[in-house]
Design a protein around this motif. Structure first.
Motif, PDB file in Angstrom:
ATOM      1  N   HIS A  63       3.422 -13.341  -5.639  1.00 28.19           N
ATOM      2  CA  HIS A  63       2.084 -13.430  -6.229  1.00 28.19           C
ATOM      3  C   HIS A  63       2.104 -14.352  -7.454  1.00 28.19           C
ATOM      4  N   HIS A  64       3.142 -14.242  -8.259  1.00 24.83           N
ATOM      5  CA  HIS A  64       3.288 -15.090  -9.447  1.00 24.83           C
ATOM      6  C   HIS A  64       4.392 -16.114  -9.211  1.00 24.83           C
ATOM      7  N   GLY A 176      -3.673  -6.502 -12.598  1.00 17.98           N
ATOM      8  CA  GLY A 176      -3.049  -7.489 -13.483  1.00 17.98           C
ATOM      9  C   GLY A 176      -3.727  -7.599 -14.830  1.00 17.98           C
ATOM     10  N   HIS A 218       0.507  -4.326 -15.415  1.00 17.22           N
ATOM     11  CA  HIS A 218       0.259  -5.553 -14.646  1.00 17.22           C
ATOM     12  C   HIS A 218       1.106  -5.540 -13.361  1.00 17.22           C
ATOM     13  N   GLU A 222       0.044  -4.777  -9.220  1.00 15.88           N
ATOM     14  CA  GLU A 222       0.063  -5.991  -8.380  1.00 15.88           C
ATOM     15  C   GLU A 222       1.217  -6.015  -7.372  1.00 15.88           C
TER      16      GLU A 222
HETATM   17 ZN   LIG Z   1      -0.862 -11.101 -12.046  1.00 13.48          ZN
END
Ligand SMILES: [Zn+2]
Length: 250
Positions: A63-64, A176, A218, A222
């Motif tokens: 995701h990141h 997040g 966060h 997530e």
């Molecule tokens: Zn995030």
């Protein structure tokens, strides 16, 4: 499957072309042309890369990812080490940021609503991009709902305010760093807003607009989107998919 095939499937399913974001979504770093083993995780940290190398993964889906708008463009220090690890092991890095937050089924928000056992889960219509804030219904008290959230996510929460008996019906959330959406949630008549992070001002907004607030982490909020995408890929294609959770208290 072919790397190109996986990338175009995900780009299409996650509607990459339609979503404006702060980073490139899709294939961020090219590795080997065929993928048998895919590792999924929240953030492309060194720990996740090392774990993927240890299980001989061909690709990592996160995701990141990297290359955020505004960050330094040079490849030095931590960033050099991460990218050198990926390139030297020929591992593909696929990253989807907002497309994984907002997706109507696999999205972080849609998935988190299920984790919290809410009903009538749908995007909050007054915010954009669509799906960045979700809403759902329950019928409980703040104290009981906070206990459920803490239990499901396995972590301590920041809960505002102290009236645990306050009744909670309509809930809105953004996973997040979505605490800034609390005002829209209050304006939409929600009893409670949940996000991953909290800012100093979030508490004042909650108090003054009369909406309860929970910050649940966060990372903790997530984990579900990328995991759901991976589970779908394992069903749909001839792929081994391993979700690796690198714990993060933030
Ligand atoms: Zn995030």
């Amino acid at each position: 499957m072919l790397t190109n095939q996986l990338v175009s499937y995900l780009n299409q399913e996650l509607q990459v072309a339609a979503i404006k974001d702060y980073c490139p979504n899709g294939l961020q770093i090219e590795g080997r042309p065929v993928i048998e083993h895919l590792v999924t995780g929240v953030t492309a940290s060194q720990q996740l890369i090392d774990a993927a190398i240890a299980v001989n993964a061909d690709a990592i889906l996160v995701h990141h990812g990297y290359f955020w708008k505004g960050e330094s463009e040079v490849l030095t220090g931590m960033k050099k080490r991460r990218i050198a690890s990926l390139l030297s092991h020929d591992i593909n890095l696929l990253a989807y940021h907002l497309p994984i937050d907002v997706h109507s089924h696999w999205g972080n928000n849609a998935q988190l609503g299920k984790v919290f056992e809410l009903e009538d889960i749908e995007p909050l219509a007054t915010v954009s991009p669509a799906g960045i804030v979700y809403q759902g219904r329950t019928n409980t008290t703040l104290g009981e709902f906070a206990a459920l959230v803490s239990n499901k996510l396995g972590r301590d929460l920041v809960v505002c305010e102290g009236d645990t008996q306050k009744s909670i019906g309509l809930v809105a959330w953004c996973t997040g760093g979505g605490q800034g959406f609390i005002e829209q949630a209050a304006a939409a008549g929600c009893d409670l807003f949940i996000s991953g992070e909290v800012s100093e001002q979030t508490i004042h907004v909650a108090r003054e607009m009369g909406i309860a607030f929970i910050a649940a982490g966060h990372h903790a909020t997530e984990r579900y989107g990328v995991k759901a995408v991976g589970e779908h890929l394992a069903e749909e294609f001839d792929l081994t998919v391993t979700f690796i959770d690198i714990d993060n208290p933030a």
